[in-house]
Motif scaffolding. Structure first.
Motif, PDB file in Angstrom:
ATOM      1  N   LEU A  35      49.129  36.488  34.555  1.00 33.95           N
ATOM      2  CA  LEU A  35      48.466  37.578  35.262  1.00 33.95           C
ATOM      3  C   LEU A  35      46.985  37.640  34.929  1.00 33.95           C
ATOM      4  CD1 LEU A  35      48.596  39.968  37.124  1.00 33.95           C
ATOM      5  CD2 LEU A  35      49.548  41.344  35.256  1.00 33.95           C
ATOM      6  N   ARG A  36      46.629  37.479  33.675  1.00 37.43           N
ATOM      7  CA  ARG A  36      45.220  37.509  33.285  1.00 37.43           C
ATOM      8  C   ARG A  36      44.446  36.374  33.963  1.00 37.43           C
ATOM      9  NH1 ARG A  36      43.492  40.845  29.198  1.00 37.43           N
ATOM     10  NH2 ARG A  36      41.684  39.502  28.856  1.00 37.43           N
ATOM     11  N   ARG A  37      45.051  35.207  34.053  1.00 43.27           N
ATOM     12  CA  ARG A  37      44.364  34.080  34.686  1.00 43.27           C
ATOM     13  C   ARG A  37      44.161  34.318  36.185  1.00 43.27           C
ATOM     14  NH1 ARG A  37      47.908  29.161  32.902  1.00 43.27           N
ATOM     15  NH2 ARG A  37      49.360  30.744  32.105  1.00 43.27           N
ATOM     16  N   ILE A  38      45.165  34.912  36.837  1.00 41.07           N
ATOM     17  CA  ILE A  38      45.003  35.254  38.255  1.00 41.07           C
ATOM     18  C   ILE A  38      43.842  36.217  38.441  1.00 41.07           C
ATOM     19  CG2 ILE A  38      46.078  36.409  40.224  1.00 41.07           C
ATOM     20  CD1 ILE A  38      48.799  35.509  39.056  1.00 41.07           C
ATOM     21  N   ILE A  39      43.784  37.238  37.588  1.00 40.04           N
ATOM     22  CA  ILE A  39      42.743  38.258  37.715  1.00 40.04           C
ATOM     23  C   ILE A  39      41.358  37.642  37.519  1.00 40.04           C
ATOM     24  CG2 ILE A  39      41.806  40.357  36.685  1.00 40.04           C
ATOM     25  CD1 ILE A  39      44.746  41.100  35.960  1.00 40.04           C
ATOM     26  N   HIS A  40      41.200  36.801  36.516  1.00 40.17           N
ATOM     27  CA  HIS A  40      39.902  36.155  36.281  1.00 40.17           C
ATOM     28  C   HIS A  40      39.504  35.297  37.476  1.00 40.17           C
ATOM     29  CE1 HIS A  40      38.583  37.069  32.130  1.00 40.17           C
ATOM     30  NE2 HIS A  40      39.868  37.334  31.934  1.00 40.17           N
ATOM     31  N   GLY A  41      40.466  34.570  38.048  1.00 45.88           N
ATOM     32  CA  GLY A  41      40.159  33.754  39.217  1.00 45.88           C
ATOM     33  C   GLY A  41      39.755  34.584  40.413  1.00 45.88           C
ATOM     34  N   ALA A  42      40.480  35.673  40.654  1.00 44.61           N
ATOM     35  CA  ALA A  42      40.173  36.535  41.796  1.00 44.61           C
ATOM     36  C   ALA A  42      38.804  37.176  41.649  1.00 44.61           C
ATOM     37  CB  ALA A  42      41.256  37.597  41.941  1.00 44.61           C
ATOM     38  N   ALA A  43      38.482  37.667  40.431  1.00 46.84           N
ATOM     39  CA  ALA A  43      37.179  38.285  40.202  1.00 46.84           C
ATOM     40  C   ALA A  43      36.052  37.262  40.370  1.00 46.84           C
ATOM     41  CB  ALA A  43      37.141  38.905  38.807  1.00 46.84           C
ATOM     42  N   GLU A  44      36.278  36.049  39.899  1.00 49.37           N
ATOM     43  CA  GLU A  44      35.263  35.000  40.015  1.00 49.37           C
ATOM     44  C   GLU A  44      34.962  34.692  41.478  1.00 49.37           C
ATOM     45  OE1 GLU A  44      32.530  32.215  38.489  1.00 49.37           O
ATOM     46  OE2 GLU A  44      33.685  33.794  37.457  1.00 49.37           O
ATOM     47  N   ALA A  45      36.010  34.805  42.332  1.00 52.01           N
ATOM     48  CA  ALA A  45      35.824  34.517  43.758  1.00 52.01           C
ATOM     49  C   ALA A  45      35.298  35.717  44.540  1.00 52.01           C
ATOM     50  CB  ALA A  45      37.142  34.040  44.366  1.00 52.01           C
ATOM     51  N   GLY A  46      35.047  36.829  43.856  1.00 51.94           N
ATOM     52  CA  GLY A  46      34.401  37.960  44.517  1.00 51.94           C
ATOM     53  C   GLY A  46      35.296  39.131  44.841  1.00 51.94           C
ATOM     54  N   ALA A  47      36.577  39.100  44.479  1.00 50.06           N
ATOM     55  CA  ALA A  47      37.437  40.256  44.732  1.00 50.06           C
ATOM     56  C   ALA A  47      36.905  41.458  43.956  1.00 50.06           C
ATOM     57  CB  ALA A  47      38.873  39.948  44.321  1.00 50.06           C
ATOM     58  N   GLU A  48      36.887  42.607  44.617  1.00 50.78           N
ATOM     59  CA  GLU A  48      36.305  43.808  44.017  1.00 50.78           C
ATOM     60  C   GLU A  48      37.346  44.819  43.556  1.00 50.78           C
ATOM     61  OE1 GLU A  48      32.270  44.219  46.669  1.00 50.78           O
ATOM     62  OE2 GLU A  48      34.177  44.850  47.577  1.00 50.78           O
ATOM     63  N   HIS A  49      38.578  44.659  44.032  1.00 52.99           N
ATOM     64  CA  HIS A  49      39.593  45.682  43.790  1.00 52.99           C
ATOM     65  C   HIS A  49      40.919  44.988  43.514  1.00 52.99           C
ATOM     66  CE1 HIS A  49      40.943  49.850  43.980  1.00 52.99           C
ATOM     67  NE2 HIS A  49      41.976  49.463  44.722  1.00 52.99           N
ATOM     68  N   LEU A  50      41.623  45.456  42.504  1.00 51.00           N
ATOM     69  CA  LEU A  50      42.894  44.888  42.098  1.00 51.00           C
ATOM     70  C   LEU A  50      43.954  45.990  42.113  1.00 51.00           C
ATOM     71  CD1 LEU A  50      44.279  42.298  40.858  1.00 51.00           C
ATOM     72  CD2 LEU A  50      43.751  43.289  38.620  1.00 51.00           C
ATOM     73  N   VAL A  51      45.078  45.728  42.762  1.00 53.20           N
ATOM     74  CA  VAL A  51      46.147  46.728  42.872  1.00 53.20           C
ATOM     75  C   VAL A  51      47.398  46.180  42.185  1.00 53.20           C
ATOM     76  CG1 VAL A  51      47.553  48.118  44.430  1.00 53.20           C
ATOM     77  CG2 VAL A  51      45.201  47.535  45.059  1.00 53.20           C
ATOM     78  N   ARG A  61      49.712  46.455  32.162  1.00 55.80           N
ATOM     79  CA  ARG A  61      48.767  47.170  31.294  1.00 55.80           C
ATOM     80  C   ARG A  61      48.122  46.213  30.298  1.00 55.80           C
ATOM     81  NH1 ARG A  61      48.800  48.633  26.331  1.00 55.80           N
ATOM     82  NH2 ARG A  61      51.026  48.216  26.032  1.00 55.80           N
ATOM     83  N   ARG A  62      48.926  45.369  29.663  1.00 54.31           N
ATOM     84  CA  ARG A  62      48.396  44.436  28.668  1.00 54.31           C
ATOM     85  C   ARG A  62      47.449  43.420  29.304  1.00 54.31           C
ATOM     86  NH1 ARG A  62      53.539  42.034  25.818  1.00 54.31           N
ATOM     87  NH2 ARG A  62      51.911  40.757  24.819  1.00 54.31           N
ATOM     88  N   ALA A  63      47.779  42.980  30.499  1.00 54.01           N
ATOM     89  CA  ALA A  63      46.944  41.957  31.145  1.00 54.01           C
ATOM     90  C   ALA A  63      45.599  42.501  31.592  1.00 54.01           C
ATOM     91  CB  ALA A  63      47.690  41.362  32.333  1.00 54.01           C
ATOM     92  N   THR A  64      45.500  43.806  31.806  1.00 57.80           N
ATOM     93  CA  THR A  64      44.256  44.388  32.312  1.00 57.80           C
ATOM     94  C   THR A  64      43.448  45.110  31.231  1.00 57.80           C
ATOM     95  OG1 THR A  64      45.532  46.344  33.025  1.00 57.80           O
ATOM     96  CG2 THR A  64      45.110  44.627  34.667  1.00 57.80           C
ATOM     97  N   GLU A  65      43.926  45.092  30.006  1.00 53.34           N
ATOM     98  CA  GLU A  65      43.170  45.705  28.916  1.00 53.34           C
ATOM     99  C   GLU A  65      41.932  44.865  28.584  1.00 53.34           C
ATOM    100  OE1 GLU A  65      46.490  48.088  26.212  1.00 53.34           O
ATOM    101  OE2 GLU A  65      46.070  45.991  25.768  1.00 53.34           O
ATOM    102  N   ASN A  66      40.819  45.541  28.406  1.00 56.89           N
ATOM    103  CA  ASN A  66      39.589  44.889  27.943  1.00 56.89           C
ATOM    104  C   ASN A  66      39.196  43.680  28.795  1.00 56.89           C
ATOM    105  OD1 ASN A  66      39.535  46.691  25.650  1.00 56.89           O
ATOM    106  ND2 ASN A  66      41.098  45.377  24.702  1.00 56.89           N
TER     107      ASN A  66
END
Length: 340
Positions: A35-51, A61-66
């Motif tokens: 999950l953390r790797r997906i989030i980093h990839g999405a943010a790098e590509a310009g995604a602004e919002h994560l649901v 919760r753990r994947a989105t901390e800090n």
């Protein structure tokens, strides 16, 4: 807003079938890392919002901390039922929240539930389940990049996705009522007493199966059908198999892996390609298993109509999406705009 939804089945890859077969496990720590790797990839590509949705093991919760990323994280406050309804409700809520793409972590059953909640979801299905014919394996970082490119509109969804085939199910009762359901890969009628059982399927109880795809390289019913009559996801047809108990000396016997590391012999009476929207009728009493899960009982007097149709999720080709991003310069840093 360029929103990406991520649906995590916390129990995928950890059910009791691992005690009976050689299937691998997907741990909580694995899912947090994915999950953390997906989030980093999405943010790098310009995604602004994560649901996301909360889960009983605090994976999201753990994947989105800090994170320390320029992306807004929204946790949907959905009640937990600890059944497939959680995935159904999450997919529907993510659609309502304006997500432009979903990434799922689960197996065939997880994605079937997702499709019940959002039938034509723009989807990247990542495999963390037991028998996985629908989701696939790809580095989660790259999957996140592809999701971000689709969410921002940098890459066109229709050009880099294909709508999946499904088995559309209509159950007709004795008093005329009709209920609908679906399977992404296979719908199997079995002479089995227990809905929800996770035991391995007994070839003596299998009656008839309808398949959206039949791939010899897959594990499970799709792999079984693929050894008999291959059918790819791209073909505008499916497959129907009629089974005969091996103990009744059928004219045709097939050996196949119905679970990881577990081979069995299945008897066949009929195998044919099935054109789109042509119904296969099944009469009760029996159980209907969808994508490997015993899901619905047909009582005496009830019938079910099973049809292969192309009306499922729009599955995104991660490789093609990322290549398209590269061709259009999505990964270039423009000097002066970024401060470089």
């Amino acid at each position: 807003m360029s929103a990406v939804g991520i649906l995590v089945n916390p129990r995928s890859g950890s059910d009791v079938r691992r005690l009976l077969t050689s299937a691998g496990a997907s741990t909580i720590e694995d899912k947090v890392s994915i999950l953390r790797r997906i989030i980093h990839g999405a943010a790098e590509a310009g995604a602004e919002h994560l649901v996301l949705t909360r889960d009983p093991f605090s994976i999201t919760r753990r994947a989105t901390e800090n994170l320390q990323l320029p992306i807004e994280v929204e946790m949907l406050g959905l009640p937990l039922h600890h059944t497939e309804r959680d995935s159904v409700d999450a997919a529907a809520a993510m659609r309502g929240a304006g997500c432009r793409v979903l990434v799922s972590l689960g197996g065939d059953g997880t994605n079937r539930a997702l499709a019940l909640g959002w039938p034509d979801a723009p989807l990247i299905p990542l495999s963390t389940g037991t028998n996985n014919a629908f989701p696939f394996h790809v580095e989660p970082t790259v999957a996140g990049v592809a999701a971000g490119l689709i969410a921002t509109g940098a890459v066109d969804l229709p050009s880099h996705s294909q709508q999946a085939k499904v088995v559309a199910v209509e159950v007709h009762g004795v008093d005329g009522e009709c209920e609908t359901d679906l399977a992404l890969i296979d719908a199997i009628a079995v002479n089995d007493p227990y809905v929800g059982s996770l035991e391995l399927f007994d070839p003596e109880t299998m009656m008839v199966g309808v398949f959206t795809r039949a791939e010899p390289s897959a594990i499970g019913f799709s792999g079984l059908a693929g050894t008999v009559l291959p059918c790819t996801p791209d073909e505008e047809r499916g497959v129907v198999l009629e089974f005969t108990p091996p103990s009744q000396n059928p004219a045709r016997l097939v050996r196949a892996a119905l679970a990881p590391g577990w081979f069995t012999t299945v008897g066949l009476a009929r195998s044919e390609h099935l054109e789109l929207d042509v119904p296969v009728e099944v009469a009760g009493p029996c159980l209907l298993a969808f994508d490997g899960e015993r899901s619905r009982r047909l009582h005496p007097g009830q019938t079910a109509s099973l049809r292969v149709v192309r009306s499922g999720p729009r599955v995104i080709d991660v490789g093609e999406a990322v290549q398209a991003g590269a061709r259009t310069g999505a990964f270039e840093i423009r000097v002066g705009e970024s401060g470089a």
